[in-house]
Design a protein around this motif. Structure first.
Motif, PDB file in Angstrom:
ATOM      1  N   VAL A   1       3.514   3.341 -14.244  1.00  0.00           N
ATOM      2  CA  VAL A   1       3.104   4.006 -13.020  1.00  0.00           C
ATOM      3  C   VAL A   1       1.730   3.495 -12.611  1.00  0.00           C
ATOM      4  O   VAL A   1       0.738   3.737 -13.306  1.00  0.00           O
ATOM      5  N   GLU A   2       1.708   2.795 -11.469  1.00  0.00           N
ATOM      6  CA  GLU A   2       0.446   2.266 -10.949  1.00  0.00           C
ATOM      7  C   GLU A   2      -0.214   3.282 -10.023  1.00  0.00           C
ATOM      8  O   GLU A   2       0.471   4.089  -9.378  1.00  0.00           O
TER       9      GLU A   2
ATOM     10  N   GLY B   1     -15.401  -6.960   0.916  1.00  0.00           N
ATOM     11  CA  GLY B   1     -16.613  -6.788   0.142  1.00  0.00           C
ATOM     12  C   GLY B   1     -16.615  -5.549  -0.727  1.00  0.00           C
ATOM     13  O   GLY B   1     -17.487  -5.391  -1.592  1.00  0.00           O
ATOM     14  N   GLY B   2     -15.640  -4.675  -0.503  1.00  0.00           N
ATOM     15  CA  GLY B   2     -15.567  -3.442  -1.261  1.00  0.00           C
ATOM     16  C   GLY B   2     -14.869  -3.612  -2.606  1.00  0.00           C
ATOM     17  O   GLY B   2     -14.521  -4.728  -3.015  1.00  0.00           O
ATOM     18  N   SER B   3     -14.663  -2.489  -3.282  1.00  0.00           N
ATOM     19  CA  SER B   3     -14.076  -2.485  -4.619  1.00  0.00           C
ATOM     20  C   SER B   3     -12.970  -1.446  -4.726  1.00  0.00           C
ATOM     21  O   SER B   3     -12.977  -0.440  -4.014  1.00  0.00           O
ATOM     22  N   LEU B   4     -12.053  -1.727  -5.606  1.00  0.00           N
ATOM     23  CA  LEU B   4     -11.001  -0.781  -5.976  1.00  0.00           C
ATOM     24  C   LEU B   4     -10.724  -0.953  -7.459  1.00  0.00           C
ATOM     25  O   LEU B   4     -10.922  -2.036  -8.016  1.00  0.00           O
ATOM     26  N   ARG B   5     -10.217   0.107  -8.077  1.00  0.00           N
ATOM     27  CA  ARG B   5      -9.803   0.033  -9.473  1.00  0.00           C
ATOM     28  C   ARG B   5      -8.369   0.502  -9.576  1.00  0.00           C
ATOM     29  O   ARG B   5      -8.067   1.668  -9.258  1.00  0.00           O
ATOM     30  N   LEU B   6      -7.503  -0.373 -10.011  1.00  0.00           N
ATOM     31  CA  LEU B   6      -6.103  -0.036 -10.211  1.00  0.00           C
ATOM     32  C   LEU B   6      -5.878   0.399 -11.658  1.00  0.00           C
ATOM     33  O   LEU B   6      -6.522  -0.118 -12.573  1.00  0.00           O
ATOM     34  N   SER B   7      -4.950   1.317 -11.828  1.00  0.00           N
ATOM     35  CA  SER B   7      -4.550   1.760 -13.159  1.00  0.00           C
ATOM     36  C   SER B   7      -3.040   1.654 -13.274  1.00  0.00           C
ATOM     37  O   SER B   7      -2.317   1.804 -12.288  1.00  0.00           O
ATOM     38  N   CYS B   8      -2.581   1.433 -14.482  1.00  0.00           N
ATOM     39  CA  CYS B   8      -1.140   1.403 -14.755  1.00  0.00           C
ATOM     40  C   CYS B   8      -0.913   2.063 -16.101  1.00  0.00           C
ATOM     41  O   CYS B   8      -1.340   1.536 -17.131  1.00  0.00           O
TER      42      CYS B   8
ATOM     43  N   TYR C   1       1.461  -5.267  -8.825  1.00  0.00           N
ATOM     44  CA  TYR C   1       2.409  -4.795  -9.824  1.00  0.00           C
ATOM     45  C   TYR C   1       1.835  -4.990 -11.225  1.00  0.00           C
ATOM     46  O   TYR C   1       1.258  -6.044 -11.521  1.00  0.00           O
ATOM     47  N   CYS C   2       2.031  -4.005 -12.073  1.00  0.00           N
ATOM     48  CA  CYS C   2       1.695  -4.222 -13.474  1.00  0.00           C
ATOM     49  C   CYS C   2       2.977  -4.556 -14.230  1.00  0.00           C
ATOM     50  O   CYS C   2       4.085  -4.195 -13.808  1.00  0.00           O
TER      51      CYS C   2
ATOM     52  N   THR D   1       1.673  -0.982  -6.122  1.00  0.00           N
ATOM     53  CA  THR D   1       0.741  -0.184  -5.334  1.00  0.00           C
ATOM     54  C   THR D   1       0.102  -1.101  -4.283  1.00  0.00           C
ATOM     55  O   THR D   1      -0.267  -2.236  -4.581  1.00  0.00           O
ATOM     56  N   GLN D   2       0.022  -0.604  -3.067  1.00  0.00           N
ATOM     57  CA  GLN D   2      -0.457  -1.416  -1.952  1.00  0.00           C
ATOM     58  C   GLN D   2      -1.983  -1.463  -1.930  1.00  0.00           C
ATOM     59  O   GLN D   2      -2.645  -0.416  -2.015  1.00  0.00           O
ATOM     60  N   VAL D   3      -2.493  -2.661  -1.788  1.00  0.00           N
ATOM     61  CA  VAL D   3      -3.930  -2.864  -1.579  1.00  0.00           C
ATOM     62  C   VAL D   3      -4.090  -3.589  -0.249  1.00  0.00           C
ATOM     63  O   VAL D   3      -3.498  -4.656  -0.042  1.00  0.00           O
ATOM     64  N   THR D   4      -4.852  -2.996   0.637  1.00  0.00           N
ATOM     65  CA  THR D   4      -5.099  -3.592   1.947  1.00  0.00           C
ATOM     66  C   THR D   4      -6.596  -3.748   2.147  1.00  0.00           C
ATOM     67  O   THR D   4      -7.344  -2.771   2.025  1.00  0.00           O
ATOM     68  N   VAL D   5      -7.015  -4.974   2.439  1.00  0.00           N
ATOM     69  CA  VAL D   5      -8.433  -5.262   2.643  1.00  0.00           C
ATOM     70  C   VAL D   5      -8.634  -5.655   4.104  1.00  0.00           C
ATOM     71  O   VAL D   5      -8.068  -6.645   4.568  1.00  0.00           O
TER      72      VAL D   5
END
Length: 124
Positions: free
Chosen positions: A5-6, A15-22, A94-95, A118-122
């Motif tokens: 589960v992501e 320029g920003g940041s995100l942290r994904l978890s799985c 995807y993990c 999980t969708q990442v949009t920059v």
């Protein structure tokens, strides 16, 4: 039943940041290799980063120096810290988990389990 589960995706400015978890569950994952891949619209799946059970890591050239993969074996969880994000990082992430014996190629060896993405949009 094994589940990956992501979480952590979203919309961020360049320029920003995100942290994904799985978070993986449903069996033991000792000795496994965990990885992140991504697929952008109209493009093939791309390897992002991988981490071995012992903590060794490998990052793809397009994210090297900006992204960092890590894992918590006690929680069966893999993370992807993404910094200095660019519009070209926009993709579904995807993990994946490869059980031992893991193949030698981090990008082409088969992985046994995959998350839903999980969708990442920059935005620029």
């Amino acid at each position: 039943q094994v589940q990956l589960v992501e979480s952590g995706g979203g919309l961020v400015q360049a320029g920003g940041s995100l942290r994904l978890s799985c978070a993986a569950s449903g069996r033991t994952f000792g000795g496994s290799r965990m990885a992140w891949f991504r697929r952008a619209p109209g493009k093939e799946r791309e390897f992002v980063a991988a981490i071995w059970w012992n903590g060794g890591t490998y990052h793809g050239d397009s994210v090297k120096g900006r992204f960092a993969i890590s894992r918590d074996n006690a929680k069966n969880t893999v993370y992807l810290q993404m910094n200095s994000l660019k519009p070209e990082d926009t993709a579904v992430y995807y993990c994946a988990v490869g059980l031992p014996p893991v193949g030698t190629s981090v990008s082409n060896s088969p992985y046994d389990y995959w998350g839903q993405g999980t969708q990442v949009t920059v935005s620029s």
